[in-house]
Scaffold this motif. Structure first.
Motif, PDB file in Angstrom:
ATOM      1  N   ASP A   1       7.688   1.006 -14.147  1.00 53.25           N
ATOM      2  CA  ASP A   1       7.002   2.132 -13.521  1.00 53.25           C
ATOM      3  C   ASP A   1       8.024   3.097 -12.940  1.00 53.25           C
TER       4      ASP A   1
ATOM      5  N   GLU B   1       1.792   2.008  -3.541  1.00 51.20           N
ATOM      6  CA  GLU B   1       0.649   2.551  -4.261  1.00 51.20           C
ATOM      7  C   GLU B   1       0.434   4.015  -3.914  1.00 51.20           C
ATOM      8  N   ARG B   2       0.589   4.354  -2.635  1.00 50.67           N
ATOM      9  CA  ARG B   2       0.429   5.754  -2.208  1.00 50.67           C
ATOM     10  C   ARG B   2       1.488   6.644  -2.860  1.00 50.67           C
TER      11      ARG B   2
ATOM     12  N   ASP C   1       3.819  12.274 -10.104  1.00 54.52           N
ATOM     13  CA  ASP C   1       3.535  12.141 -11.539  1.00 54.52           C
ATOM     14  C   ASP C   1       4.794  11.650 -12.246  1.00 54.52           C
TER      15      ASP C   1
ATOM     16  N   ASP D   1      -8.054   1.497 -16.797  1.00 48.92           N
ATOM     17  CA  ASP D   1      -7.690   0.996 -15.469  1.00 48.92           C
ATOM     18  C   ASP D   1      -8.505  -0.233 -15.093  1.00 48.92           C
TER      19      ASP D   1
ATOM     20  N   SER E   1       0.831  -1.200   0.000  1.00 48.50           N
ATOM     21  CA  SER E   1       0.000   0.000   0.000  1.00 48.50           C
ATOM     22  C   SER E   1       0.865   1.250   0.000  1.00 48.50           C
TER      23      SER E   1
ATOM     24  N   LYS F   1       3.130   6.041  -5.716  1.00 44.03           N
ATOM     25  CA  LYS F   1       2.861   6.146  -7.157  1.00 44.03           C
ATOM     26  C   LYS F   1       1.740   7.136  -7.445  1.00 44.03           C
ATOM     27  N   GLU F   2       0.739   7.170  -6.586  1.00 45.99           N
ATOM     28  CA  GLU F   2      -0.374   8.098  -6.780  1.00 45.99           C
ATOM     29  C   GLU F   2       0.048   9.544  -6.522  1.00 45.99           C
ATOM     30  N   ALA F   3       1.045   9.724  -5.657  1.00 42.17           N
ATOM     31  CA  ALA F   3       1.448  11.072  -5.253  1.00 42.17           C
ATOM     32  C   ALA F   3       2.418  11.734  -6.217  1.00 42.17           C
TER      33      ALA F   3
ATOM     34  N   GLN G   1       1.013   5.647 -16.076  1.00 41.36           N
ATOM     35  CA  GLN G   1       2.117   5.908 -15.163  1.00 41.36           C
ATOM     36  C   GLN G   1       3.234   4.877 -15.345  1.00 41.36           C
TER      37      GLN G   1
END
Length: 604
Positions: free
Chosen positions: A64, A6-7, A13, A514, A3, A9-11, A52
């Motif tokens: 990634d 994932e956090r 760009d 997605d 997790s 990668k989302e934060a 991404q």
């Protein structure tokens, strides 16, 4: 993926992050640039903001944001996760810190604390006064001492070890960090002692600014060795490290050139004279790994080693090694001193003038070859060419080789053909019987060659992924989808992907990338990611899109029929050898039907 990952990668760009390393330009829905992992002139490195992800269609690397950072900065996953989490101001969970790679973090923490300890002793403790006076005598300023975090290791056998043990580091951690040496002596009840004693300490910071080791300079000329470096550790590899790279990398990028010097003090004095695009190995000649590391920042090298015999030998070796890496190579021959530190103290302006017009590498080598040989004799001319052979042989560009041959011919007053013949003769002599000893090269990941049929399959898949929402319910579009026979794809992975795609279209009345990716197995998801990274044609209106889609469907069927016809012809030949007349007749009839269908196949 955790997790935490994932956090992160989302934060962050991926386009903005990779753009710090590679100039990127928008190309349709993606961004493109020159690959940072192999030499190329046409951009094949593609970044997808939608997925991404990134992929190079030249060297076949991809992944990634984590895999990019791991490849670019030589990090393992936990290190990359921690670095990116810090960039995004994200606090990692405890489970992430328990990953195996975070053992390196403990070593980094120990080394960082050791650096602070040594720096404190040098700058604020009476034990460090002799070392501080020595540095001042060498004209190293307090600002430089602070900038390079210089320190002092006292004569004690255990002061650093005890300091770190009190801060919950274990002897094994300190040993693995290269800070202590294990002892078998029974007199030493600690079973260890400090590696560095009575030395001025130069922290070895990698290009990310992390202390990965130390180089200790003896205070007394009687103390040997003069320089003591950290041993090889999980963090420190001598042949991959360059002193001064962290402090100089921004200047190297800005000036687009780097100056290669020999010593730590050369680096510090150069910075004091506002020459900060300098790096140095640790008492060794440059290596393949160090050259590759530098190429992340510039392709222009200026070699400025010491002016003694050892420096000249190291210069020639470095030029020969770097030439195969297609970098611009120039040389500065120091005058007025043995090393850069001495020259800058005596006449810094003279050196800065030299820096404005460094000598071309091949001109330098010609000068050295001329000084070593008697060009009036046949033997001398042969030795002259032999001396230059390795550098020329390492040159990948034929046009540059031709220029070198022309220069040699002018010096020797002979024909270029004679020079070329001699070089070829030397090459044969040196390669005969020693082919297995040739220079190792970095092997790029294998790039499977795709068949024409596979390319047509991917074209069709790519069009489906780009379908405008307005077309999903149109009759022409639906008829084209139903016309496609999964057998046409030949490959099972493509057949399965087609089934999943059409099922997704029917269920969602469109493509949700997605959602689709989450439903696919990893092998099919990789295909989708690569298709989204490829250049996408601008289709225009709905009518033009349907025409392109119809063309792809027809081309797929035609390719399938051609391949099937070839297979049948092979089967006929096999049946003829066994005189199986019934099978031959059946196969010929089938071949005639396919040939007739191909002959009458409509053009789009």
């Amino acid at each position: 993926m955790s997790s935490d990952a994932e956090r992160v990668k989302e934060a962050i760009d991926i386009v903005s992050f990779i753009g710090k390393y590679v100039p990127l330009k928008r190309a349709g829905r993606n961004f493109k640039g020159l690959c940072p992992f192999h030499q190329e002139t046409n951009p094949s490195f593609t970044v997808s903001p939608e997925r991404q992800s990134w992929h190079c269609f030249g060297c076949n690397r991809g992944g990634d944001i984590f895999t990019f950072l791991m490849e670019k900065e030589n990090l393992d996953f936990p290190e990359a996760l921690k670095f990116l989490a810090q960039q995004a101001s994200i606090t990692l969970s405890r489970t992430s810190h328990e990953l195996p790679g975070f053992k390196k973090t403990r070593l980094l923490e120990a080394l960082t604390l050791a650096g602070r300890f040594y720096h404190y002793l040098l700058t604020q403790h009476k034990l460090g006064r002799p070392a501080l006076e020595y540095l001042h005598q060498r004209q190293i300023s307090n600002d430089s001492i602070k900038k390079f975090n210089l320190g002092y290791a006292p004569a004690s056998w255990e002061v650093l070890g005890k300091f770190l043990l009190k801060r919950n580091f274990s002897p094994d951690e300190l040993f693995n960090a290269g800070l202590i040496i294990k002892s078998k002596s029974r007199q030493n009840r600690q079973n260890w002692y400090d590696r560095f004693r009575q030395r001025i300490m130069f922290p070895l910071r990698d290009h990310l600014g992390r202390i990965v080791g130390f180089s200790g300079r003896a205070l007394s000329d009687k103390q040997l060795p003069k320089y003591l470096n950290s041993p090889e550790t999980p963090l420190f590899k001598k042949n991959k490290f360059l002193y001064g790279l962290y402090e100089g990398k921004d200047s190297i990028r800005k000036q687009d050139r780097v100056i290669l010097v020999e010593g730590n003090v050369d680096i510090i004095n150069a910075h004091q004279h506002e020459i900060d695009n300098v790096v140095a190995p640790l008492g060794t000649s440059f290596t393949e790994n160090q050259i590759r590391l530098l190429k992340r920042f510039t392709n222009n090298f200026i070699v400025c080693f010491d002016s003694d015999a050892a420096g000249e030998k190291a210069t020639i070796k470095t030029l020969e090694l770097a030439q195969s890496h297609e970098v611009g190579l120039k040389v500065i021959q120091l005058t007025g001193g043995v090393d850069l530190d001495e020259v800058l103290k005596k006449d810094p302006e003279s050196f800065k003038k030299q820096l404005q017009a460094p000598q071309e590498a091949f001109d330098y080598l010609i000068k050295k070859a001329s000084a070593r040989t008697d060009l009036k004799t046949a033997r001398g001319k042969a030795d002259f060419i032999s001396f230059l052979f390795t550098f020329i042989n390492q040159t990948p560009q034929q046009v540059v080789k031709s220029d070198y041959i022309k220069k040699i011919a002018e010096v020797l007053e002979t024909d270029e053909a004679n020079v070329a013949a001699d070089l070829e003769r030397i090459k044969k002599q040196r390669t005969t019987g020693i082919k297995s000893q040739g220079k190792s090269e970095e092997i790029l990941p294998s790039k499977p060659k795709k068949s024409r049929h596979d390319k047509i399959c991917e074209l069709l898949f790519g069009l489906i992924l780009l379908t405008p929402i307005s077309l999903y319910t149109e009759e022409d579009y639906q008829l084209l989808l139903k016309r496609v026979n999964p057998d046409w794809f030949l490959s099972k992975i493509y057949q399965d992907l087609w089934v999943h795609l059409t099922k997704h279209l029917e269920e969602y009345k469109g493509i949700n990338i997605d959602m689709l990716a989450s439903q696919l197995p990893s092998s099919e998801r990789q295909i989708i990611d690569l298709l989204l990274l490829k250049d996408s044609a601008t289709i225009g209106d709905s009518e033009a899109f349907i025409k392109s889609l119809k063309g792809a469907v027809c081309e797929l069927e035609r390719s399938f029929l051609k391949l099937k016809l070839k297979q049948i012809i092979r089967e006929i030949k096999s049946a003829e050898t066994k005189e199986n007349q019934e099978k031959i007749a059946r196969l010929k009839k089938e071949a005639q039907e396919i040939s007739k269908k191909l002959k009458n196949y409509p053009t789009v």
